[in-house]
Scaffold this motif. Structure first.
Motif, PDB file in Angstrom:
ATOM      1  N   GLN A 129      -8.421 -25.507 -19.528  1.00 57.00           N
ATOM      2  CA  GLN A 129      -9.154 -25.462 -18.258  1.00 57.00           C
ATOM      3  C   GLN A 129      -8.195 -25.651 -17.088  1.00 57.00           C
ATOM      4  O   GLN A 129      -8.351 -25.023 -16.037  1.00 57.00           O
ATOM      5  CB  GLN A 129     -10.236 -26.546 -18.232  1.00 57.00           C
ATOM      6  N   GLU A 132      -5.048 -24.772 -16.934  1.00 61.60           N
ATOM      7  CA  GLU A 132      -4.293 -23.544 -16.695  1.00 61.60           C
ATOM      8  C   GLU A 132      -5.183 -22.474 -16.064  1.00 61.60           C
ATOM      9  O   GLU A 132      -4.755 -21.744 -15.174  1.00 61.60           O
ATOM     10  CB  GLU A 132      -3.727 -23.023 -18.022  1.00 61.60           C
ATOM     11  N   TYR A 133      -6.413 -22.420 -16.539  1.00 63.13           N
ATOM     12  CA  TYR A 133      -7.375 -21.486 -15.979  1.00 63.13           C
ATOM     13  C   TYR A 133      -7.553 -21.763 -14.492  1.00 63.13           C
ATOM     14  O   TYR A 133      -7.571 -20.855 -13.654  1.00 63.13           O
ATOM     15  CB  TYR A 133      -8.694 -21.623 -16.743  1.00 63.13           C
ATOM     16  N   GLU A 184      -4.672 -20.402 -12.319  1.00 65.08           N
ATOM     17  CA  GLU A 184      -4.764 -18.964 -12.089  1.00 65.08           C
ATOM     18  C   GLU A 184      -5.899 -18.633 -11.136  1.00 65.08           C
ATOM     19  O   GLU A 184      -5.775 -17.773 -10.257  1.00 65.08           O
ATOM     20  CB  GLU A 184      -4.983 -18.220 -13.414  1.00 65.08           C
ATOM     21  N   LEU A 185      -7.006 -19.340 -11.321  1.00 66.74           N
ATOM     22  CA  LEU A 185      -8.186 -19.082 -10.490  1.00 66.74           C
ATOM     23  C   LEU A 185      -7.882 -19.319  -9.011  1.00 66.74           C
ATOM     24  O   LEU A 185      -8.356 -18.586  -8.138  1.00 66.74           O
ATOM     25  CB  LEU A 185      -9.331 -19.987 -10.958  1.00 66.74           C
ATOM     26  N   GLU A 231      -5.015 -18.997  -7.501  1.00 66.00           N
ATOM     27  CA  GLU A 231      -4.230 -17.884  -6.968  1.00 66.00           C
ATOM     28  C   GLU A 231      -5.126 -16.664  -6.768  1.00 66.00           C
ATOM     29  O   GLU A 231      -4.998 -15.945  -5.776  1.00 66.00           O
ATOM     30  CB  GLU A 231      -3.079 -17.530  -7.915  1.00 66.00           C
ATOM     31  N   TYR A 232      -6.022 -16.478  -7.716  1.00 65.46           N
ATOM     32  CA  TYR A 232      -6.976 -15.374  -7.643  1.00 65.46           C
ATOM     33  C   TYR A 232      -7.734 -15.397  -6.312  1.00 65.46           C
ATOM     34  O   TYR A 232      -7.847 -14.393  -5.621  1.00 65.46           O
ATOM     35  CB  TYR A 232      -7.934 -15.504  -8.823  1.00 65.46           C
ATOM     36  N   VAL A 270      -5.579 -14.311  -3.340  1.00 63.70           N
ATOM     37  CA  VAL A 270      -5.311 -12.879  -3.223  1.00 63.70           C
ATOM     38  C   VAL A 270      -6.473 -12.182  -2.517  1.00 63.70           C
ATOM     39  O   VAL A 270      -6.261 -11.327  -1.650  1.00 63.70           O
ATOM     40  CB  VAL A 270      -5.052 -12.225  -4.597  1.00 63.70           C
ATOM     41  N   TYR A 271      -7.700 -12.566  -2.879  1.00 60.64           N
ATOM     42  CA  TYR A 271      -8.857 -11.990  -2.192  1.00 60.64           C
ATOM     43  C   TYR A 271      -8.785 -12.289  -0.699  1.00 60.64           C
ATOM     44  O   TYR A 271      -9.075 -11.442   0.138  1.00 60.64           O
ATOM     45  CB  TYR A 271     -10.155 -12.562  -2.759  1.00 60.64           C
ATOM     46  N   SER A 319      -6.134 -12.831   1.111  1.00 61.57           N
ATOM     47  CA  SER A 319      -5.098 -12.088   1.807  1.00 61.57           C
ATOM     48  C   SER A 319      -5.489 -10.611   1.926  1.00 61.57           C
ATOM     49  O   SER A 319      -5.150  -9.953   2.910  1.00 61.57           O
ATOM     50  CB  SER A 319      -3.747 -12.291   1.120  1.00 61.57           C
ATOM     51  N   TRP A 320      -6.235 -10.113   0.956  1.00 58.65           N
ATOM     52  CA  TRP A 320      -6.734  -8.742   1.051  1.00 58.65           C
ATOM     53  C   TRP A 320      -7.677  -8.625   2.249  1.00 58.65           C
ATOM     54  O   TRP A 320      -7.629  -7.668   3.017  1.00 58.65           O
ATOM     55  CB  TRP A 320      -7.450  -8.356  -0.251  1.00 58.65           C
ATOM     56  N   PRO A 342     -17.063  -9.464   2.922  1.00 59.85           N
ATOM     57  CA  PRO A 342     -17.299  -9.531   1.474  1.00 59.85           C
ATOM     58  C   PRO A 342     -16.126 -10.148   0.714  1.00 59.85           C
ATOM     59  O   PRO A 342     -16.325 -10.958  -0.186  1.00 59.85           O
ATOM     60  CB  PRO A 342     -17.476  -8.070   1.072  1.00 59.85           C
ATOM     61  N   LEU A 343     -14.902  -9.757   1.094  1.00 59.66           N
ATOM     62  CA  LEU A 343     -13.744 -10.281   0.370  1.00 59.66           C
ATOM     63  C   LEU A 343     -13.579 -11.770   0.596  1.00 59.66           C
ATOM     64  O   LEU A 343     -13.272 -12.516  -0.330  1.00 59.66           O
ATOM     65  CB  LEU A 343     -12.483  -9.524   0.789  1.00 59.66           C
ATOM     66  N   VAL A 352     -16.022 -13.477  -1.590  1.00 58.67           N
ATOM     67  CA  VAL A 352     -15.589 -13.608  -2.984  1.00 58.67           C
ATOM     68  C   VAL A 352     -14.568 -14.730  -3.111  1.00 58.67           C
ATOM     69  O   VAL A 352     -14.642 -15.562  -4.016  1.00 58.67           O
ATOM     70  CB  VAL A 352     -15.006 -12.283  -3.508  1.00 58.67           C
ATOM     71  N   TRP A 360     -22.404 -17.611  -6.455  1.00 51.28           N
ATOM     72  CA  TRP A 360     -22.365 -16.153  -6.582  1.00 51.28           C
ATOM     73  C   TRP A 360     -23.675 -15.517  -6.130  1.00 51.28           C
ATOM     74  O   TRP A 360     -23.676 -14.451  -5.527  1.00 51.28           O
ATOM     75  CB  TRP A 360     -22.048 -15.751  -8.027  1.00 51.28           C
TER      76      TRP A 360
END
Lengths: 471, 438
Positions: A274, A276-277, A280-281, A283-284, A287-288, A290-291, A301-302, A305, A428
């Protein structure tokens, strides 16, 4: 689990262990329905006696004792109903001793720094001078109590304490988490002792709960004496055969502690995965985010998310924290408890071994010179049989508590996971609503035609170098 | 082409309905394309129905295994009255033929953002997913991607009218020859040149510069997103699978228990279910990844339109520059001043100026050249203008499509997450019930 200890017992004063009627023998016909009767779920209708009348209920234990004393004790319990609601071990209607461990405080002296806890007691027992006590105790004091209980009640199963030594540098002894976890374990220990029909009458417990200053030196002297006598007893006797019931206990404990170990490993592994998950989450989510920075229509919307993912991160953190704070410590405690139980079994074995050894010796001597069975041997037999009875009773209690505890533990684990998913789902769902609303908004909004866009943009065209010829 | 305000039925299905599945959400995109109502799509329904493995000899006479895909065309004006719907026309195509079609479109319509093909090899995989091209899951996702490609082209206002595309859908044999006959391959070389050349344009079109920058940013961020998503999937897989161990240990433990046994055993089964559920969850998430990948690949198409424009711009500037130079030369010749260094000028200084005849012949040659130059510039100018107009029309269309599709994709992703949460709650609730019975 208690079986309706009649109030008469307490008022007859402290009796030697052999004279106190066996808790199980008095109420064998009353099969306690076990955890179902517990007050732990607040508002159990069976126990609400507002006007003092006996209510027909499903519990045979209470139905069988219609004496006034039982009635009185039940009313007594009712006063403290609220306090018990959350307490797992309030499984009996006749409890008259309530203990709590809370309020940790740090003490700094020139010699050392340590934590003390407030130990609060409420009781109607006459062994206690006052109805209420509040003292401060440190871990050492709990340890002392445990040692004393083990000495004075060798045939009983004494609940375990949390680990004594912690590696400095690895664990912060003064961190909130550590103190909190330890305090909960100490509270549990004390409650279990207070709940025990025999242990709770131990004078050392009384001293622990009431004395302003524990006089430990006296105890230490006793310790060395007792230690010797114990050694004396243990020396030189080999057990022939363990009776099957105790054998079964031993086997059960072995397998059980093995399974507990496995569960501990699995839980730790899950925590690692958990973690490690979670990394990653995170960082995930970024990224949204920065997009979103390079978009216009899609920015909200981004960001939405990204926000949802972040919320899920928080929920996951809570879940993991819970597992490591609440789940694992209780699991580990039971490993200790199991070890303790194994020790008691071994002591029982020794007691049986001693008896058998002496018996054999006596029989041989009898064959030689016709002396009657020595008193010693009879005493040994008594001791052994007492031990066996106590152990069986404690075993039943232990099994019941274990079932209760693990049920609680696992339900808690399930609840935390459900909670985690609920939080995520909510996040969500609200995002979807927002996004879908925007969708319908866009569909109905009037937009310029493509032709109009093109012409507009043509006019704003930047010059294309030197252009000759008609344009 | 504005999407006509569709009937309320579709909107009702969308408002506040979080129960629509991700598949339904994806279908919304396809429906949108179909709704766009190009004349082609009005006539026919296109789908890529199946995939099959074939073996055959390739160009170097070696045995190879490849996959072919079945394209099905149904007449949109469906059923004959009261009768069974007509059987679809079908033909088989290989991936390489799709590639050929796309290259043709790229060359023939340089101002259009050509829809991308699904990836040739699996990229951004998380560990469990196979990177093998012959893996059935990969083939299946590729089938969907190819169908998507065809629908994108068929719903494009310009591309849908292309004959070669029409024949791709309808003529299995002889299509390859027809494409090559168009001679588009000659233009391929110049395209390659345009993509790789380092051009210095004097006055770049700010809009195209901005677009290229955006396209590069989008490419970078979506690549990163896909990479991180794959890692997230990996980790999540681990979390779920480890829970499966609970199933086993609960089962073993239940064997030594009396009252607790049943509850533990059943709870263990639920833990197994929980661990197994991640496979489907992540498989579904791959659809989302595919949607992102489509737009990742789209950025390449955008980029190439920008580059083509740059090349055109460059050629126009070169032509203008050339013209200006010639005019200047003429001026010098006329006025006799030497402003520009030229060999002719130098030699005339050294060896004496030329005769009147020579001068006049040179002058007329120059004037001719200038006229040609003017025409060339005009032509290039018009070409450029037309390109810009057509390109921007398509770019606007693309932007709208992108915003809509990606929003749709995000919604379907959120719905997937909700579904995952619901499953989790279900399993843990079931387990809790079992614990309760302990």
């Amino acid at each position: 689990m208690s079986v309706g200890t009649p109030r008469g017992l307490a008022s007859s004063g402290q009796k030697p262990i052999t004279e106190i009627p066996h808790p199980l023998s008095a109420a064998e016909e009353s099969l306690s329905p076990g955890p179902d009767v517990s007050i732990s779920s607040g508002g159990d209708k069976d126990l609400e006696l507002t006007n003092g009348t006996l209510v027909e209920n499903s519990s045979p234990a209470s139905a069988s004792s219609t004496s006034t004393s039982a009635l009185l004790s039940r009313l007594q319990v009712e006063d403290n109903f609220e306090a018990d609601a959350a307490d797992l071990y309030a499984t009996t209607e006749t409890r008259d001793l309530f203990v709590t461990v809370d309020d940790p405080k740090k003490h700094v002296s020139t010699m050392e720094t340590y934590i003390t806890y407030r130990v609060s007691t409420k009781t109607t027992r006459i062994e206690f001078d006052l109805p209420e006590y509040s003292v401060r105790r440190r871990y050492q004091d709990f340890d002392w109590l445990r040692v004393k209980l083990e000495e004075t009640q060798p045939t009983n199963l004494i609940p375990p304490l949390p680990e004594k030594f912690v590696m400095k540098g690895v664990v912060d002894r003064f961190s909130e988490e550590f103190v909190e976890t330890r305090m909960k374990a100490l509270d549990k220990f004390l409650k279990r002792v207070a709940d025990h029909p025999v242990l709770s009458f131990n004078p050392h417990l009384n001293a622990f709960l009431t004395a302003k200053d524990l006089n430990k030196r006296q105890g230490l002297a006793l310790l060395t004496k007792m230690g010797e006598s114990v050694k004396h007893v243990a020396g030189g006797y080999k057990l022939r055969a363990r009776p099957p019931e105790f054998n079964a206990m031993g086997e059960y404990l072995d397998t059980f502690s093995q399974k507990l170990g496995t569960i501990d490993r699995i839980a730790q592994r899950i925590l690692r995965e958990q973690s490690e998950y979670l990394t990653e989450l995170r960082e995930y989510a970024s990224v949204y985010s920065s997009w979103a920075g390079s978009e216009e229509e899609l920015q909200r919307p981004l960001e939405g998310v990204a926000g949802c993912v972040t919320t899920c991160c928080g929920a996951l953190e809570d879940l993991s924290e819970n597992m490591s704070q609440d789940f694992l410590p209780v699991l580990r405690e039971y490993v200790l408890y199991t070890e303790t139980m194994k020790n008691v079994l071994r002591k029982r074995d020794q007691s049986q071994a001693e008896y058998e050894g002496r018996l054999e010796a006596a029989v041989l001597r009898k064959q030689e010179d016709r002396t009657p069975m020595p008193l010693e041997v009879e005493k040994c037999q008594d001791k052994m049989e007492c031990f066996n009875a106590d152990l069986k009773a404690d075993w039943e209690r232990w099994q019941c508590n274990k079932r209760q505890d693990f049920k609680q533990l696992l339900i808690g684990m399930a609840d935390k996971n459900i909670n985690y998913y609920e939080k995520c789902q909510t996040a969500w769902e609200s995002l979807v609503t927002v996004l879908q609303d925007k969708q319908t908004e866009d569909k109905t909004r009037k937009r310029p035609t493509r032709q109009q866009i093109s012409t507009a943009e043509l006019c704003s065209c930047s010059p294309v170098g030197q252009i000759e010829g008609g344009v | 082409m504005i999407m006509a305000d569709s009937g309320s039925s579709e909107e009702a299905a969308v408002i506040g309905n979080t129960d629509i599945t991700s598949t339904e959400s994806e279908n919304n995109i396809i429906n949108t394309m179909v709704e766009r109502g190009t004349s082609l799509l009005k006539k026919m329904e296109i789908s890529v129905a199946e995939a099959e493995k074939r073996t055959g000899k390739n160009t170097v006479n070696m045995q190879e295994t490849y996959t072919v895909y079945l394209i099905e065309i149904r007449q949109a004006e469906s059923a004959t009255e009261g009768g069974t719907p007509a059987a679809p026309d079908t033909l088989w195509r290989r991936y390489s033929e799709f590639e050929l079609l796309r290259t043709y479109l790229l060359v023939t319509y340089p101002y259009i953002i050509i829809p991308p093909l699904p990836e040739k090899r699996a990229e951004f995989v998380w560990h469990k997913l196979s990177a093998d091209n012959l893996d059935p899951d990969f083939v299946e996702r590729r089938r969907v991607g190819l169908e998507n490609f065809l629908l994108r082209v068929a719903s494009h206002p310009v591309l849908s009218n292309d004959n070669i595309f029409f024949h791709f859908l309808t003529e299995e044999k002889g299509w390859r020859e027809a494409v090559l006959d168009t001679g588009f391959q000659d233009k391929v070389d110049s395209r390659l040149k345009s993509l790789s050349a380092m051009l210095r344009v004097k006055s770049p079109d700010r809009r195209f510069t901005a677009l290229k920058q955006y396209s590069d940013e989008l490419n970078a961020v979506v690549s990163q997103l896909l990479r991180v998503r794959a890692r997230v999937a990996d980790r999540l897989y681990g979390v779920y699978k480890v829970h499966g161990n609970y199933g086993r240990v609960f089962s073993e433990w239940s064997a030594i228990e009396k009252e607790m046994g049943d509850g533990l055993q059943s709870a263990g089964h639920h833990m197994d279910t929980y661990a197994a559920s991640i496979d489907d969850i992540l498989e579904e998430e791959e659809h989302y990844a595919d949607q992102l990948k489509e737009y990742l690949f789209y950025t390449d198409a955008v980029r190439s339109v920008c580059r083509k424009h740059e090349l055109m711009q460059y050629e126009l500037e070169m032509a203008s520059q050339d013209l200006a130079y010639k005019k200047q030369q003429k001026e010098e010749l006329v006025t006799g001043t030497v402003r520009i260094f030229s060999l002719k000028g130098m030699t005339s200084k050294l060896f004496g100026s030329e005769s009147q005849e020579q001068r006049e012949s040179r002058l007329s040659a120059l004037e001719q050249s200038i006229e040609e130059g003017i025409e060339a510039v005009m032509e290039k100018n018009t070409e450029c203008r037309d390109f810009v107009r057509a390109a921007w029309e398509d770019i606007e269309r693309f932007k709208e499509q992108k915003d809509k599709d990606l929003r749709e994709a995000l919604i379907s992703y959120a719905i997937m997450q909700i579904s995952m949460c619901k499953k989790g709650i279900q399993v843990w609730s079931n387990a809790k019930e079992c614990f309760n019975k302990m």
